[in-house]
Design an enzyme around this catalytic site. Structure first.
Site, PDB file in Angstrom:
ATOM      1  N   LYS A 153      -2.216   8.369  22.925  1.00 34.69           N
ATOM      2  CA  LYS A 153      -2.310   9.505  21.994  1.00 34.69           C
ATOM      3  C   LYS A 153      -2.026  10.783  22.762  1.00 34.69           C
ATOM      4  O   LYS A 153      -2.319  10.870  23.968  1.00 34.69           O
ATOM      5  CB  LYS A 153      -3.721   9.604  21.396  1.00 34.69           C
ATOM      6  CG  LYS A 153      -3.755  10.309  20.055  1.00 34.69           C
ATOM      7  CD  LYS A 153      -3.393   9.347  18.930  1.00 34.69           C
ATOM      8  CE  LYS A 153      -3.510   9.958  17.571  1.00 34.69           C
ATOM      9  NZ  LYS A 153      -3.462   8.951  16.510  1.00 34.69           N
TER      10      LYS A 153
HETATM   11  P1  NAD Z   1      -2.204  15.885   7.669  1.00 34.22           P
HETATM   12  O1  NAD Z   1      -2.097  17.042   8.573  1.00 34.22           O
HETATM   13  O2  NAD Z   1      -1.027  15.462   6.857  1.00 34.22           O
HETATM   14  O3  NAD Z   1      -3.414  16.098   6.639  1.00 34.22           O
HETATM   15  C1  NAD Z   1      -4.701  16.477   7.005  1.00 34.22           C
HETATM   16  C2  NAD Z   1      -5.331  17.098   5.769  1.00 34.22           C
HETATM   17  O4  NAD Z   1      -6.721  17.316   6.030  1.00 34.22           O
HETATM   18  C3  NAD Z   1      -4.755  18.463   5.386  1.00 34.22           C
HETATM   19  O5  NAD Z   1      -4.537  18.486   3.986  1.00 34.22           O
HETATM   20  C4  NAD Z   1      -5.846  19.462   5.774  1.00 34.22           C
HETATM   21  O6  NAD Z   1      -5.862  20.603   4.961  1.00 34.22           O
HETATM   22  C5  NAD Z   1      -7.070  18.611   5.542  1.00 34.22           C
HETATM   23  N1  NAD Z   1      -8.265  19.078   6.259  1.00 34.22           N
HETATM   24  C6  NAD Z   1      -8.377  19.536   7.527  1.00 34.22           C
HETATM   25  N2  NAD Z   1      -9.652  19.862   7.788  1.00 34.22           N
HETATM   26  C7  NAD Z   1     -10.345  19.596   6.658  1.00 34.22           C
HETATM   27  C8  NAD Z   1     -11.704  19.710   6.307  1.00 34.22           C
HETATM   28  N3  NAD Z   1     -12.621  20.166   7.152  1.00 34.22           N
HETATM   29  N4  NAD Z   1     -12.073  19.329   5.055  1.00 34.22           N
HETATM   30  C9  NAD Z   1     -11.159  18.863   4.186  1.00 34.22           C
HETATM   31  N5  NAD Z   1      -9.866  18.727   4.472  1.00 34.22           N
HETATM   32  C10 NAD Z   1      -9.473  19.085   5.692  1.00 34.22           C
HETATM   33  O7  NAD Z   1      -2.728  14.682   8.578  1.00 34.22           O
HETATM   34  P2  NAD Z   1      -2.651  13.124   8.307  1.00 34.22           P
HETATM   35  O8  NAD Z   1      -1.483  12.590   9.022  1.00 34.22           O
HETATM   36  O9  NAD Z   1      -2.850  12.838   6.868  1.00 34.22           O
HETATM   37  O10 NAD Z   1      -3.940  12.648   9.129  1.00 34.22           O
HETATM   38  C11 NAD Z   1      -5.245  12.689   8.568  1.00 34.22           C
HETATM   39  C12 NAD Z   1      -6.121  11.711   9.323  1.00 34.22           C
HETATM   40  O11 NAD Z   1      -5.534  10.421   9.222  1.00 34.22           O
HETATM   41  C13 NAD Z   1      -6.263  11.992  10.826  1.00 34.22           C
HETATM   42  O12 NAD Z   1      -7.538  11.578  11.244  1.00 34.22           O
HETATM   43  C14 NAD Z   1      -5.208  11.100  11.437  1.00 34.22           C
HETATM   44  O13 NAD Z   1      -5.488  10.778  12.794  1.00 34.22           O
HETATM   45  C15 NAD Z   1      -5.345   9.896  10.524  1.00 34.22           C
HETATM   46  N6  NAD Z   1      -4.175   9.006  10.561  1.00 34.22           N
HETATM   47  C16 NAD Z   1      -2.960   9.441  10.124  1.00 34.22           C
HETATM   48  C17 NAD Z   1      -1.887   8.562  10.185  1.00 34.22           C
HETATM   49  C18 NAD Z   1      -0.532   8.941   9.677  1.00 34.22           C
HETATM   50  O14 NAD Z   1       0.362   8.083   9.700  1.00 34.22           O
HETATM   51  N7  NAD Z   1      -0.344  10.147   9.188  1.00 34.22           N
HETATM   52  C19 NAD Z   1      -2.052   7.275  10.688  1.00 34.22           C
HETATM   53  C20 NAD Z   1      -3.311   6.865  11.108  1.00 34.22           C
HETATM   54  C21 NAD Z   1      -4.370   7.751  11.037  1.00 34.22           C
END
Ligand code: NAD
Length: 418
Positions: free
Chosen positions: A106
């Site tokens: 990561k």
């Molecule tokens: P992203 O940036 O697309 O979305 C994150 C969202 O969370 C945004 O809409 C943001 O406004 C919101 N957010 C941030 N802080 C917040 C809070 N305190 N309360 C409510 N909403 C809040 O990111 P993503 O890719 O969707 O990732 C989100 C989570 O999923 C992370 O933990 C990431 O590690 C995990 N994840 C993502 C993927 C992927 O393929 N995108 C894969 C595995 C895990």
């Protein structure tokens, strides 16, 4: 950082609990809960106004016993060394949980990308790619998107790597745009595995998905796709949120319409069809059948957990529950289905992308989805088997026992060098 909110401590406790249940010796656990190496670097980049800014950046390579290091790159002001260590460790056990041949890595840069222009972001990303170039590679370490990074950043990393290495090697990073060697179905893959895990969980618990009430915290890539696909199963999405706040409608929000509103305005708040606005804390403590935390780690700590009323939690985010929250939920049998299974669709389709890049042969979206579903369903079934057979208290511990056995076997079979 308090130990209950230090994600690296959370990670180590999760693996140690599974090791206890399996009777794995302390030396092996110690070996499997520390990263192989962490690159900590500072990248200096020229801003649009001619000034120079220096950023703290990381790449953690946790364990490669089962395959090349694999994991995303996060752009966020709260990125720290311990956070990337934890996130890279979770990747090891996630890849093992769904049995794909990758280890865990990561990376991240500690800054807020919203404060920078597109050309500044390109220079920051290319500088980061140059800094990590000596340690990444198609068979060594393969970055991918995470919070605040996406196809655009992956295309820049690929282009920088290929230019400096004088090669064509699209598989050096996954999550690229389709024309740059990306896979169909990758953008939706994480939300899709959240949906599949929720579907399997409801079936396993004899709960009806049709009409079930659902709240989703975090409406980015993972959360918005999960909401849309869970909506398609007949559930009612009553509340969703992002960092602007939460919106609520007891009759159900249209997940696709909310996404369009967020795409247009940058936030879910202000969606005209919602009947009420809530705080994120109110969303997390709503009385719903299913709660999907899809924002960042530590969303629910011990104190908040005492007030959470959801029956089932499916973790779309990595590490959204602290160890204290886990203890509260285990004590009163709130069913928590862990991140290392629920969001593993992202890395699984990244694996498919890497396979397609190496074969130079690209799959249809329906093939991608058809290959993904049995992997998640089989991982869910192994979780249930482990829950029934191993001496564990939670579904998280059960999934970790499956993953830890696989990682420990690969590490032990390889022996210790020298
Ligand atoms: P992203 O940036 O697309 O979305 C994150 C969202 O969370 C945004 O809409 C943001 O406004 C919101 N957010 C941030 N802080 C917040 C809070 N305190 N309360 C409510 N909403 C809040 O990111 P993503 O890719 O969707 O990732 C989100 C989570 O999923 C992370 O933990 C990431 O590690 C995990 N994840 C993502 C993927 C992927 O393929 N995108 C894969 C595995 C895990």
């Amino acid at each position: 950082m308090a130990s209950d909110t230090n994600p690296y401590e959370t990670f180590r406790t999760q693996v140690a609990d599974a090791a206890d249940a399996l009777g794995v010796d302390g030396g092996t656990v110690d070996r499997l809960t520390r990263p192989d190496r962490v690159l900590e670097t500072h990248i200096s980049v020229e801003m649009d106004d001619g000034s120079v800014e220096t950023f703290e950046a990381y790449r953690s390579q946790f364990n490669d016993a089962r395959g090349p290091y694999k994991g995303g790159v996060r752009y966020h002001p709260q990125v720290t060394r311990d956070e990337v260590k934890a996130l890279s460790g979770w990747m090891v056990y996630k890849c093992a949980a769904v049995n794909i041949p990758f280890g865990g890595g990561k990376g991240g840069i500690a800054f807020n990308p919203a404060e920078y222009s597109d050309s500044e972001l390109e220079r920051i990303t290319r500088s980061y790619a140059e800094a990590i170039r000596p340690v990444i590679g198609v068979d060594r370490d393969i970055p991918a998107p995470d919070v605040n990074t996406g196809q655009r950043e992956m295309n820049w990393i690929k282009d920088t790597y290929e230019t400096l290495e004088n090669t064509i090697e699209p598989g050096v990073v996954t999550g690229k745009a389709i024309d740059s060697g990306g896979s169909r179905g990758r953008v939706e893959a994480t939300g899709r595995s959240v949906m599949l895990t929720s579907r399997e969980a409801f079936e396993h618990l004899d709960m009806e998905m049709e009409g079930a009430t659902v709240a989703v915290q975090g409406y980015g890539n993972a959360g918005s796709v999960a909401a849309k696909l869970i909506d398609d199963l007949g559930a009612t999405i009553v509340a969703v949120s992002d960092s602007s706040g939460a919106i609520y409608d007891p009759d159900g929000l249209d997940a696709r319409e909310v996404k369009s509103h967020k795409d247009e305005t940058g936030q879910v708040v202000g969606y005209p069809e919602a009947s009420e606005e809530l705080t994120n804390e109110e969303l997390l403590t709503m009385d719903v059948d299913l709660l999907v935390p899809a924002a960042l780690e530590n969303a629910i700590d011990r104190n908040l957990a005492e007030r959470v009323q959801a029956d089932v939690i499916v973790e779309a985010a990595n590490g959204p529950l602290t160890n204290g929250a886990d203890e509260v939920f285990a004590g009163r049998e709130t069913r928590v289905f862990p991140d290392i299974l629920a969001n593993a669709g992202g890395v699984t389709v990244s694996y498919f992308e890497w396979v397609q890049n190496r074969q130079r042969f690209y799959w249809t979206e329906s093939r991608v989805n058809d290959e993904l579903e049995p992997i998640i369903v089989e991982a869910f079934d192994t979780l249930v088997d482990a829950y029934d057979t191993n001496d564990v208290d939670t579904y998280r511990e059960a999934m970790y026992t499956v993953a830890l056995e696989r990682v420990a076997r690969a590490a032990t079979e390889g022996g210790i060098w020298p």
